[in-house]
Design a protein around this motif. Structure first.
Motif, PDB file in Angstrom:
ATOM      1  N   THR A  64      24.437 -26.865  16.274  1.00 24.57           N
ATOM      2  CA  THR A  64      23.125 -26.240  16.424  1.00 24.57           C
ATOM      3  C   THR A  64      22.038 -26.820  15.514  1.00 24.57           C
ATOM      4  N   PRO A  65      22.331 -27.394  14.331  1.00 26.06           N
ATOM      5  CA  PRO A  65      21.245 -28.004  13.554  1.00 26.06           C
ATOM      6  C   PRO A  65      20.709 -29.301  14.157  1.00 26.06           C
ATOM      7  N   LEU A  66      21.461 -29.952  15.032  1.00 29.40           N
ATOM      8  CA  LEU A  66      21.054 -31.271  15.534  1.00 29.40           C
ATOM      9  C   LEU A  66      19.732 -31.257  16.300  1.00 29.40           C
ATOM     10  N   PRO A  67      19.457 -30.250  17.148  1.00 27.17           N
ATOM     11  CA  PRO A  67      18.170 -30.263  17.855  1.00 27.17           C
ATOM     12  C   PRO A  67      16.960 -30.137  16.940  1.00 27.17           C
ATOM     13  N   LEU A  68      17.170 -29.723  15.708  1.00 28.32           N
ATOM     14  CA  LEU A  68      16.069 -29.562  14.769  1.00 28.32           C
ATOM     15  C   LEU A  68      15.664 -30.877  14.124  1.00 28.32           C
ATOM     16  N   LEU A  69      16.458 -31.939  14.342  1.00 28.95           N
ATOM     17  CA  LEU A  69      16.205 -33.246  13.739  1.00 28.95           C
ATOM     18  C   LEU A  69      15.605 -34.197  14.764  1.00 28.95           C
ATOM     19  N   GLY A  70      14.776 -35.118  14.286  1.00 27.04           N
ATOM     20  CA  GLY A  70      14.300 -36.178  15.155  1.00 27.04           C
ATOM     21  C   GLY A  70      15.433 -37.116  15.522  1.00 27.04           C
ATOM     22  N   THR A  71      15.292 -37.806  16.640  1.00 32.35           N
ATOM     23  CA  THR A  71      16.381 -38.663  17.117  1.00 32.35           C
ATOM     24  C   THR A  71      16.729 -39.754  16.114  1.00 32.35           C
ATOM     25  N   GLY A  72      15.728 -40.425  15.569  1.00 29.14           N
ATOM     26  CA  GLY A  72      15.983 -41.498  14.606  1.00 29.14           C
ATOM     27  C   GLY A  72      16.661 -41.000  13.353  1.00 29.14           C
TER      28      GLY A  72
END
Length: 449
Positions: free
Chosen positions: A81-89
């Protein structure tokens, strides 16, 4: 080796090994960027995390241009769940850096298990881990794990962390956390659940032989508790997805892809290519049962005879063989396997042993399984003998490793009977005061040097 040369090695080798590791990792990072890796599996993890946050149907999603589904248990999606909060790069950079650190941890835990099982100085593991990681990063399973942004190194490190608590592995701190690694790894990815069966079986065999069964059974009990706790947490947060997964989705192995794909290096994939069929059926079931029984026998025998590294790696290799799908990037267990096989060849001596160990280890650096035709047209169903041999390298290497592990465990038993090594779980006898005093004097001499 003299005390002076040993002291010099201790001073210079860590610096050289660290420099080699940093140089290798930097070259690897550049190579991956030049290759234009997309970390497609990491993007699937991100989509799973987004599905949880949005309350969407987890197992109905199809992510990336390849329409990849979610295949892990619901607890894994909670961790994503934390991954969508980060930019792709930023996400890709953090994933690469994290996996490189996990590779270092894998190298360290492997060498610590080897040195503990052999009663060698603990410092050897810390000295050798950077050098081992510098080489292992270029193996196909590790390269592909980082290329896809996979979690295989995390799962393997969690399992090896718990293997420190095996009888014969030496003292380990934080025993209240024993079992957490295996339990959480199984809650994220089902394959490590075989380690629970290994611990239970070892405990039963130890009890039948009149040995100490409690350490094995306690570790298995704790692992089950951690697995159930993580699974219950996921069920409380994601009741619909948990019901869907555990009521049948986890049995749908073909959701991950066609079994005959070259990347599938399990026995099921091997048999699908050998028999030119997408459903090897009973042939695979029989092969999985026989191999699973043989692999667990090797793991239990090695574990009960104070070979914790061999026991852990044999169980890990067995899990990859019997799993319906074991993609090539799952085979990061090749890192401890290579260390053990090469170490055994050096100790046993003999030109042919060393050559065989070199070949067995080198298979994971050849990328040979990608030399054969593969793609959406499913050419793997029509492989010739040479193509089949190239696409069967990892299962064959794993079977070879289990054969070597069986011999090592049997030899360990012979050493115990002759008094060369204490039985598993038994504290070695204390040295005589004079011998202890000589050992202390030797260490002081090294320190002065």
């Amino acid at each position: 080796m003299t005390a002076a040369s040993l002291s010099r090695l201790r001073r210079t080798f860590p610096v050289r090994a660290t420099a080699l590791c940093l140089l290798s990792f930097a070259a690897f990072w550049v190579a991956q960027r030049l290759a234009g890796v997309t970390m497609v599996d990491l993007m699937v993890y991100r989509a799973e995390g987004r599905a949880v946050l949005d309350g969407a149907d987890l197992y109905a999603l199809r992510a990336t241009e390849n329409d990849l589904p979610a295949t892990y248990p619901p607890f894994a999606a909670l961790l994503f769940t934390p991954l969508p909060l980060l930019g792709t790069g930023l996400m890709r950079t953090l994933a690469t850096a994290g996996n490189l650190l996990l590779l270092l941890a894998l190298a360290l835990l492997t060498l610590r298990l080897v040195t503990r099982g052999r009663r060698l100085p603990r410092s050897l593991a810390w000295l050798g881990a950077p050098a081992l990681a510098a080489v292992a990063v270029w193996s196909e399973p590790v390269w592909t794990t980082l290329r896809y942004g996979q979690i295989n190194l995390l799962v393997t490190v969690l399992v090896l962390w718990d293997m420190r608590y095996l009888p014969g592995a030496g003292p380990a701190r934080g025993r209240r956390w024993a079992g957490a690694g295996i339990g959480l790894a199984a809650a994220v990815k089902l394959t490590p659940g075989l380690f629970i069966a290994f611990l239970l079986l070892a405990g039963v065999v130890a009890a039948v032989r009149g040995g100490a069964a409690r350490p094995w059974l306690a570790l298995a009990r704790n692992a089950v508790c951690w697995f159930l706790t993580a699974t219950a947490l996921a069920a409380a947060v994601l009741p619909r997805d948990s019901w869907q997964f555990w009521s049948g989705t986890f049995l749908a192995a073909d959701r991950a892809g066609h079994p005959e794909q070259t990347a599938n290096q399990s026995l099921r994939g091997l048999l699908a290519r050998l028999l030119h069929t997408a459903d090897p059926g009973l042939w695979w079931l029989a092969a999985a049962l026989l191999t699973g029984a043989a692999g667990l026998a090797v793991a239990v025998l090695a574990g009960l005879r104070s070979r914790p590294a061999w026991a852990a790696t044999a169980c890990g290799m067995t899990a990859l063989l019997v799993s319906p799908v074991s993609w090539s990037h799952h085979w990061v267990w090749s890192v401890p396997a290579a260390v053990l096989v090469l170490d055994e060849a050096v100790r046993a001596g003999g030109r042919w042993r060393r050559a065989g160990a070199a070949v067995l280890t080198g298979l994971f650096f050849t990328y040979a399984l990608w030399w054969v035709p593969h793609g959406p047209e499913r050419p793997e169903l029509h492989q010739g003998p040479a193509e089949f041999a190239l696409s069967a390298l990892y299962p064959l290497a794993a079977l070879g490793f289990l054969a070597v592990g069986w011999r090592v465990a049997l030899r360990s038993g012979a050493e115990e009977e002759t008094g060369a090594a204490p039985p598993a779980g038994q504290v070695p006898e204390q040295r005589e005061p004079a011998a202890a005093e000589r050992g202390r004097a030797g260490r002081q001499a090294v320190a002065k040097e």
